[in-house]
Scaffold this active site. Structure first.
Site, mmCIF file in Angstrom:
data_model
loop_
_atom_site.group_PDB
_atom_site.id
_atom_site.type_symbol
_atom_site.label_atom_id
_atom_site.label_comp_id
_atom_site.label_asym_id
_atom_site.label_seq_id
_atom_site.Cartn_x
_atom_site.Cartn_y
_atom_site.Cartn_z
ATOM 1 N N ASP A 1 0.980 -1.207 -0.118
ATOM 2 C CA ASP A 1 -0.053 0.003 -0.378
ATOM 3 C C ASP A 1 0.785 1.466 -0.208
ATOM 4 O OD1 ASP A 1 -2.225 -1.419 -0.087
ATOM 5 O OD2 ASP A 1 -2.647 -1.287 2.076
ATOM 6 N N CYS B 1 13.878 2.077 7.213
ATOM 7 C CA CYS B 1 13.482 0.539 6.509
ATOM 8 C C CYS B 1 13.124 -0.374 7.666
ATOM 9 C CB CYS B 1 14.688 0.211 5.796
ATOM 10 S SG CYS B 1 16.190 -0.219 6.523
ATOM 11 N N GLU C 1 -4.484 5.604 0.071
ATOM 12 C CA GLU C 1 -4.520 5.044 1.478
ATOM 13 C C GLU C 1 -3.424 5.735 2.169
ATOM 14 O OE1 GLU C 1 -5.664 0.561 2.102
ATOM 15 O OE2 GLU C 1 -4.817 0.848 0.042
ATOM 16 N N HIS D 1 20.660 -3.761 5.363
ATOM 17 C CA HIS D 1 19.117 -3.462 5.191
ATOM 18 C C HIS D 1 18.228 -4.302 5.880
ATOM 19 C CE1 HIS D 1 16.049 -1.340 2.952
ATOM 20 N NE2 HIS D 1 15.713 -2.264 2.376
ATOM 21 N N ASN E 1 11.347 -6.341 0.672
ATOM 22 C CA ASN E 1 12.039 -5.248 0.719
ATOM 23 C C ASN E 1 11.326 -3.983 0.958
ATOM 24 O OD1 ASN E 1 13.910 -3.091 0.534
ATOM 25 N ND2 ASN E 1 14.858 -3.903 -1.302
ATOM 26 N N GLU F 1 15.260 -6.557 -5.666
ATOM 27 C CA GLU F 1 15.096 -8.040 -5.312
ATOM 28 C C GLU F 1 16.199 -9.005 -5.404
ATOM 29 O OE1 GLU F 1 11.324 -9.532 -7.003
ATOM 30 O OE2 GLU F 1 10.262 -7.676 -6.538
ATOM 31 N N ASP G 1 12.132 -14.367 -8.580
ATOM 32 C CA ASP G 1 11.045 -14.491 -9.596
ATOM 33 C C ASP G 1 10.921 -15.223 -10.888
ATOM 34 O OD1 ASP G 1 9.810 -13.187 -7.433
ATOM 35 O OD2 ASP G 1 9.174 -11.407 -8.576
ATOM 36 N N GLU H 1 9.409 -7.961 -3.262
ATOM 37 C CA GLU H 1 9.195 -9.393 -2.487
ATOM 38 C C GLU H 1 9.595 -10.681 -3.320
ATOM 39 O OE1 GLU H 1 5.946 -10.466 0.596
ATOM 40 O OE2 GLU H 1 5.196 -11.070 -1.469
ATOM 41 N N ASP I 1 11.595 20.061 66.171
ATOM 42 C CA ASP I 1 10.751 20.888 66.826
ATOM 43 C C ASP I 1 9.303 20.406 67.128
ATOM 44 O OD1 ASP I 1 9.471 23.286 67.987
ATOM 45 O OD2 ASP I 1 9.398 24.190 66.064
ATOM 46 N N ASP J 1 34.379 7.217 55.543
ATOM 47 C CA ASP J 1 35.096 8.331 54.589
ATOM 48 C C ASP J 1 36.610 7.910 54.528
ATOM 49 O OD1 ASP J 1 36.024 10.513 53.183
ATOM 50 O OD2 ASP J 1 35.871 11.887 54.748
ATOM 51 N N SER K 1 38.449 12.962 53.162
ATOM 52 C CA SER K 1 38.304 14.045 52.151
ATOM 53 C C SER K 1 36.921 14.836 52.733
ATOM 54 C CB SER K 1 38.173 13.603 50.772
ATOM 55 O OG SER K 1 36.830 12.852 50.671
#
Length: 714
Positions: free
Chosen positions: A96, A105, A175, A261, A285, A291, A298, A322, A600, A630, A634
């Protein structure tokens, strides 16, 4: 003016105990209520503009755009750029949206993985909004942030140049769910530029609030395929990372993969090729292009070796980022696999139900930031958690031989901008509690860690926001010690513990709780009180001073035999400070006013003979303790000795209270002066007595007038 931060922390703790921060009742980020704001805008016919994340360069942030481009940015609402904008059309898909100028990424790969999980998507993206009749230019999203869900409101003004969106933008049908989701996450991080670099695990955890596990693909577990297969079936997000190339940044390799990546893992399957089973991983990706071009890509000829059914089920030839890759090639070309699931059930095939425990903690420099075991002298000061693992009950099944405990450590950000929060190397150690420590409920001392080795630990202090490891633990008692790599690395953290067995986890030191009655009530020092038993605590010279306090008092009191704050200041500085071997700044007048108010009893603004006597004995006693610890003489007490010094006075303080003491009373160099130490102990004693005298046993109820009287004069 808002109430003090410590009060806000108490309020937050109470609200969380009542269920605030759950997915059903998320915390309102910046106090903004989506429904109230939208209703106000609709009633007044306004379009919402978010003043907490304004549409200007401060929300874009530095470093991701040149100044001349930044000057050209115009923030526009979707309907000003496209006709008929929609939040969602026919469901959500990883196809989309497209990535813009921002190098996020890691975030977009996590979104791509989330599009397969309806339940997770509904947690993050509420369905009660859109561009319809109730549109008012306001949207909201939910993220899990360090142990609680937060609801984040944004307006729909998006940055553009020449009417083109410069960050995430819709690819089809207008969208805008992904673009607005990115904006909401940028608001949480501080700006868009704060998202420029990140880890898959961060976004995955923030989308799920679940269990994160990372796998080093250079040393994968033997059952990795089974883990991936189960994770896909469960409600999980999967992502992976390629190694960094020779140069920083992203470069497209000859095989089509991009160096350094983040990708989403969108599926796993097995096919039969030439009669042999082949395990395949589908990867996406977030660039929407670039790809893998090797085997099972593919256009690979290997697709001709599988059945028509497998080919139709798996193969889609499209330049959409993809692709499929064999598991063997996946292991060779990717370095990290990250999985985030709503529960740890994907880790094995057992039917056990996991129990969980959640804890907030903090490393404070000089006090509870002890560093790793290499710094054994300070390691013990780290927060400690006692974990009891029980083998009885329905959780304990025949699968108990498998790894049964998972621990996640997350360091929290307390900065407005994500990039300003340092990520330290973090780890945790697990120790078996031996028989002679079975009834021990306080912080385990340094001697324990000198004499015992951890039975489990995570790998090697990863510099990341979170880290996870899982182990096989036998029934029994254990101590978990989270730590940074080096001492004095200050940060807050979240510790999550999951187990297949019954588990009870508790903070050895009541980390993060300010419970004076519990931790001080029965252990108030007896030494400064009247009586022979008290005198045994003092040196001869100090006994002499105590016995002759009348002589001291008579030198400073007024005609009414009382001393006021100015007289008390002179007395303390001349009789307590003067003559010491080190230089001090002395007791300030305001400090003496506070001391006087605490002692007090008659509420006269002065101390009478009896009241001064009580004070004088305590001051000498606390001075003696200070001088004892101490060691360098000091006049400055290092924070790493503060716990022991306080304990020597008879008080027992929790880690949470000790952290607050360090923040409130120490100098920028991480030390306490003699004056601060004495004042601190007087105040601890006073506040404990206030609680014990006014409480009903479980708490205090005060009217407003009483509360103001108490806080103003104490």
């Amino acid at each position: 003016m808002p109430p003090p931060g410590v009060i806000l922390n108490i309020i937050e703790h109470r609200r969380r105990a009542e269920g605030e921060g759950s997915i059903e009742n998320p915390v309102k980020f910046h106090g903004q209520d989506f429904h109230t704001l939208r209703q106000y805008c609709l009633r007044n016919r306004l379009r919402f503009t978010d003043g907490t994340f304004p549409p200007d360069s401060s929300s874009i942030g530095p470093g991701i755009m040149e100044d001349h481009d930044l000057a050209r940015v115009v923030w526009r609402r979707p309907w000003e750029v496209v006709k008929n904008p929609h939040l969602i059309v026919d469901g959500v898909s990883r196809f989309d949206f497209g990535q813009g100028r921002l190098g996020d990424c890691w975030f977009l790969a996590s979104i791509g993985a989330m599009t397969f999980q309806k339940r997770i998507l509904e947690q993050v993206l509420p369905t009660d909004q859109g561009f319809g009749n109730d549109y008012a230019g306001i949207f909201h999203f939910r993220f899990w942030r360090f142990g609680k869900w937060v609801d984040v409101v944004v307006d729909d003004k998006l940055p553009t140049i020449n009417n083109t969106f410069i960050f995430v933008h819709p690819k089809t049908a207008g969208e805008f769910w992904a673009a607005l989701l990115e904006k909401a996450y940028a608001k949480v991080c501080g700006s868009y530029s704060d998202m420029a670099i990140g880890y898959l695990s961060e976004a995955m955890l923030d989308f799920t609030g679940g269990v994160y596990v990372g796998f080093n693909l250079r040393r994968p577990p033997p059952d990795l395929w089974d883990i991936m297969h189960r994770a896909v079936k469960h409600i999980s997000l999967l992502g992976c990372l390629t190694p960094q190339g020779q140069k920083s940044g992203n470069a497209v390799l000859p095989n089509g993969l991009v160096t350094g990546h983040a990708y989403a893992v969108t599926g796993v399957t097995q096919v039969i090729s030439y009669g042999q089973p082949v395990r395949l991983v589908r990867v996406w990706n977030p660039w929407g292009q670039a790809e893998w071009t090797g085997d099972w890509s593919d256009r690979s000829s290997l697709w001709q070796s599988v059945s028509l059914e497998d080919r139709a089920r798996c193969l889609q030839i499209a330049d959409n980022g993809e692709f499929w890759i064999s598991l063997d090639s996946f292991l060779k070309n990717f370095c990290i696999l990250e999985i985030c699931c709503l529960s740890p059930n994907f880790l094995d095939d057992s039917k056990c139900r996991w129990a969980s425990s959640f804890h907030d903690g903090r490393w404070v420099a000089g006090v509870t930031a002890g560093g790793c075991i290499d710094h054994i002298e300070t390691f013990w000061t780290n927060p400690q958690y006692l974990v009891t693992v029980t083998a009885t009950g329905p959780q304990y099944t025949e699968h108990h031989g498998l790894r049964n405990t998972l621990v996640t450590l997350i360091q929290k950000s307390d900065k407005t901008h994500r990039h300003l929060s340092p990520n330290y190397g973090i780890d945790f150690y697990i120790y078996v509690v031996p028989p002679d420590f079975q009834n021990h409920r306080q912080k385990f001392p340094s001697s324990f860690f000198y004499g015992h080795n951890p039975v489990a630990k995570a790998e090697s202090f990863p510099v990341a926001r979170e880290m996870t490891a899982y182990f096989q633990l036998k029934p029994g008692k254990y101590i978990i010690v989270p730590s940074t790599k080096h001492p004095n690395e200050a940060s807050s953290f979240v510790l999550k513990i999951f187990s297949k067995l019954y588990i009870l986890a508790e903070d050895c030191c009541a980390q993060g709780h300010l419970d004076i009655s519990k931790h001080l009530g029965a252990q108030i020092p007896a030494a400064p009180e009247d009586g022979n038993s008290a005198k045994k605590k003092f040196s001869c010279s100090e006994r002499h001073e105590m016995e002759n306090f009348q002589h001291v008092f008579s030198q400073y009191h007024d005609q009414y035999m009382e001393v006021n704050a100015e007289q008390l200041q002179m007395l303390l500085n001349e009789k307590v400070i003067k003559g010491l071997t080190f230089q001090t700044g002395g007791f300030a007048l305001d400090t003496c006013r506070s001391i006087l108010a605490m002692m007090d009893l008659s509420v006269t603004g002065k101390l009478c003979n009896e009241e001064f006597s009580r004070l004088w004995k305590r001051v000498l006693y606390y001075r003696d303790i200070f001088l004892k610890f101490d060691g360098s003489h000091s006049g400055r007490l290092p924070l790493n000795k503060l716990r022991s010094a306080i304990h020597a006075t008879g008080f027992t303080v929790s880690d949470g209270l000790l952290n607050l003491i360090a923040l409130r009373y120490s100098s920028s160099s991480g030390e306490l002066s003699l004056e601060s130490f004495i004042f601190l102990l007087l105040r601890l004693d006073c506040m404990d007595k206030i609680f014990r005298n006014l409480s009903s046993g479980s708490g205090i109820h005060l009217q407003e007038k009483e509360w103001l009287y108490l806080t103003i004069y104490s």
